[in-house]
Scaffold this motif. Structure first.
Motif, PDB file in Angstrom:
ATOM      1  N   LYS A   5      54.338 -21.489  20.591  1.00 23.98           N
ATOM      2  CA  LYS A   5      55.244 -22.509  20.928  1.00 23.98           C
ATOM      3  C   LYS A   5      54.734 -23.714  20.838  1.00 23.98           C
ATOM      4  O   LYS A   5      55.325 -24.571  20.551  1.00 23.98           O
ATOM      5  CB  LYS A   5      55.862 -22.179  22.324  1.00 23.98           C
ATOM      6  N   SER A   6      53.249 -23.866  20.902  1.00 27.10           N
ATOM      7  CA  SER A   6      52.892 -25.081  20.784  1.00 27.10           C
ATOM      8  C   SER A   6      51.230 -25.048  20.197  1.00 27.10           C
ATOM      9  O   SER A   6      50.761 -23.927  20.323  1.00 27.10           O
ATOM     10  CB  SER A   6      52.845 -25.964  21.770  1.00 27.10           C
ATOM     11  N   MET A   7      50.835 -25.927  19.385  1.00 28.70           N
ATOM     12  CA  MET A   7      49.444 -25.874  19.132  1.00 28.70           C
ATOM     13  C   MET A   7      48.699 -27.315  19.505  1.00 28.70           C
ATOM     14  O   MET A   7      49.519 -28.257  19.783  1.00 28.70           O
ATOM     15  CB  MET A   7      49.402 -25.850  17.601  1.00 28.70           C
ATOM     16  N   GLN A  33      41.474 -22.964  14.133  1.00 27.60           N
ATOM     17  CA  GLN A  33      42.133 -21.948  15.021  1.00 27.60           C
ATOM     18  C   GLN A  33      41.222 -20.643  14.989  1.00 27.60           C
ATOM     19  O   GLN A  33      41.112 -20.050  13.810  1.00 27.60           O
ATOM     20  CB  GLN A  33      43.399 -21.550  14.953  1.00 27.60           C
ATOM     21  N   ALA A  34      40.510 -20.251  16.051  1.00 29.85           N
ATOM     22  CA  ALA A  34      39.740 -18.985  16.163  1.00 29.85           C
ATOM     23  C   ALA A  34      40.356 -17.546  15.836  1.00 29.85           C
ATOM     24  O   ALA A  34      41.436 -17.173  16.232  1.00 29.85           O
ATOM     25  CB  ALA A  34      39.258 -18.923  17.626  1.00 29.85           C
ATOM     26  N   GLY A  35      40.043 -17.053  14.544  1.00 33.02           N
ATOM     27  CA  GLY A  35      40.553 -15.889  14.216  1.00 33.02           C
ATOM     28  C   GLY A  35      41.837 -15.886  13.330  1.00 33.02           C
ATOM     29  O   GLY A  35      42.536 -14.775  13.143  1.00 33.02           O
ATOM     30  N   VAL A  36      42.567 -16.818  13.154  1.00 35.45           N
ATOM     31  CA  VAL A  36      43.809 -17.119  12.466  1.00 35.45           C
ATOM     32  C   VAL A  36      43.815 -18.091  11.525  1.00 35.45           C
ATOM     33  O   VAL A  36      43.171 -19.230  11.771  1.00 35.45           O
ATOM     34  CB  VAL A  36      45.313 -16.909  13.481  1.00 35.45           C
ATOM     35  N   ILE A  37      45.021 -18.058  10.506  1.00 41.88           N
ATOM     36  CA  ILE A  37      45.193 -19.207   9.689  1.00 41.88           C
ATOM     37  C   ILE A  37      46.798 -19.892   9.995  1.00 41.88           C
ATOM     38  O   ILE A  37      47.489 -18.853   9.654  1.00 41.88           O
ATOM     39  CB  ILE A  37      45.088 -18.742   8.299  1.00 41.88           C
ATOM     40  N   PRO A  38      46.913 -20.658  10.669  1.00 42.48           N
ATOM     41  CA  PRO A  38      48.091 -21.183  11.052  1.00 42.48           C
ATOM     42  C   PRO A  38      48.625 -21.599   9.689  1.00 42.48           C
ATOM     43  O   PRO A  38      48.111 -22.468   9.065  1.00 42.48           O
ATOM     44  CB  PRO A  38      47.975 -22.263  11.782  1.00 42.48           C
ATOM     45  N   ARG A  49      55.682 -21.733  13.232  1.00 42.00           N
ATOM     46  CA  ARG A  49      54.539 -21.548  12.544  1.00 42.00           C
ATOM     47  C   ARG A  49      54.007 -20.194  12.499  1.00 42.00           C
ATOM     48  O   ARG A  49      54.305 -19.526  13.433  1.00 42.00           O
ATOM     49  CB  ARG A  49      53.077 -22.494  13.244  1.00 42.00           C
ATOM     50  N   LEU A  50      53.347 -19.805  11.599  1.00 47.20           N
ATOM     51  CA  LEU A  50      53.080 -18.274  11.343  1.00 47.20           C
ATOM     52  C   LEU A  50      51.374 -18.468  11.784  1.00 47.20           C
ATOM     53  O   LEU A  50      50.728 -19.210  11.043  1.00 47.20           O
ATOM     54  CB  LEU A  50      53.247 -17.785   9.883  1.00 47.20           C
ATOM     55  N   MET A  51      50.986 -17.494  12.422  1.00 45.18           N
ATOM     56  CA  MET A  51      49.462 -17.315  12.662  1.00 45.18           C
ATOM     57  C   MET A  51      48.890 -16.002  11.603  1.00 45.18           C
ATOM     58  O   MET A  51      49.459 -14.832  12.136  1.00 45.18           O
ATOM     59  CB  MET A  51      49.420 -17.142  14.059  1.00 45.18           C
ATOM     60  N   ILE A  52      48.336 -16.165  10.612  1.00 40.71           N
ATOM     61  CA  ILE A  52      48.048 -15.257   9.861  1.00 40.71           C
ATOM     62  C   ILE A  52      46.503 -14.708  10.031  1.00 40.71           C
ATOM     63  O   ILE A  52      45.761 -15.656  10.060  1.00 40.71           O
ATOM     64  CB  ILE A  52      48.234 -15.540   8.285  1.00 40.71           C
ATOM     65  N   LEU A  53      46.258 -13.559   9.865  1.00 40.89           N
ATOM     66  CA  LEU A  53      44.932 -13.039  10.061  1.00 40.89           C
ATOM     67  C   LEU A  53      44.128 -13.615   8.682  1.00 40.89           C
ATOM     68  O   LEU A  53      44.781 -13.506   7.680  1.00 40.89           O
ATOM     69  CB  LEU A  53      44.714 -11.453  10.027  1.00 40.89           C
ATOM     70  N   PRO A  54      42.928 -13.930   8.672  1.00 41.22           N
ATOM     71  CA  PRO A  54      42.250 -14.441   7.567  1.00 41.22           C
ATOM     72  C   PRO A  54      42.370 -13.496   6.287  1.00 41.22           C
ATOM     73  O   PRO A  54      42.606 -13.748   5.292  1.00 41.22           O
ATOM     74  CB  PRO A  54      40.688 -14.683   7.990  1.00 41.22           C
TER      75      PRO A  54
END
Length: 72
Positions: A5-7, A33-38, A49-54
């Motif tokens: 919902k927010s960054m 962002q730890a562990g993800v690519i926004p 926003r999508l949070m994608i694993l590296p």
């Protein structure tokens, strides 16, 4: 993959050097962002926003470079 919902306000977004200012299909990514690519749509910076694993992001970039995604 999640859509937060927010960054943090201090998130620094980066647009591809291939993007232009006259529209088009562009995405932006953020670092820090730890562990993800926004990822977000550059035309809708306040949208979801999508949070994608590296590893998934690396696979996506490789597929784009190999021409697996074509526009008509």
């Amino acid at each position: 993959m999640t859509t937060p919902k927010s960054m943090p306000v201090t998130t620094l977004w980066h647009k591809s050097s291939y993007s232009t200012d006259n529209g088009g299909n562009c995405i932006e990514i953020a670092s820090g962002q730890a562990g993800v690519i926004p990822i977000r749509d550059s035309k809708s910076p306040d949208g979801p926003r999508l949070m994608i694993l590296p590893g998934a992001f690396i696979s996506f970039v490789q597929a784009v470079r190999q021409g697996e995604f074509k526009t008509s």
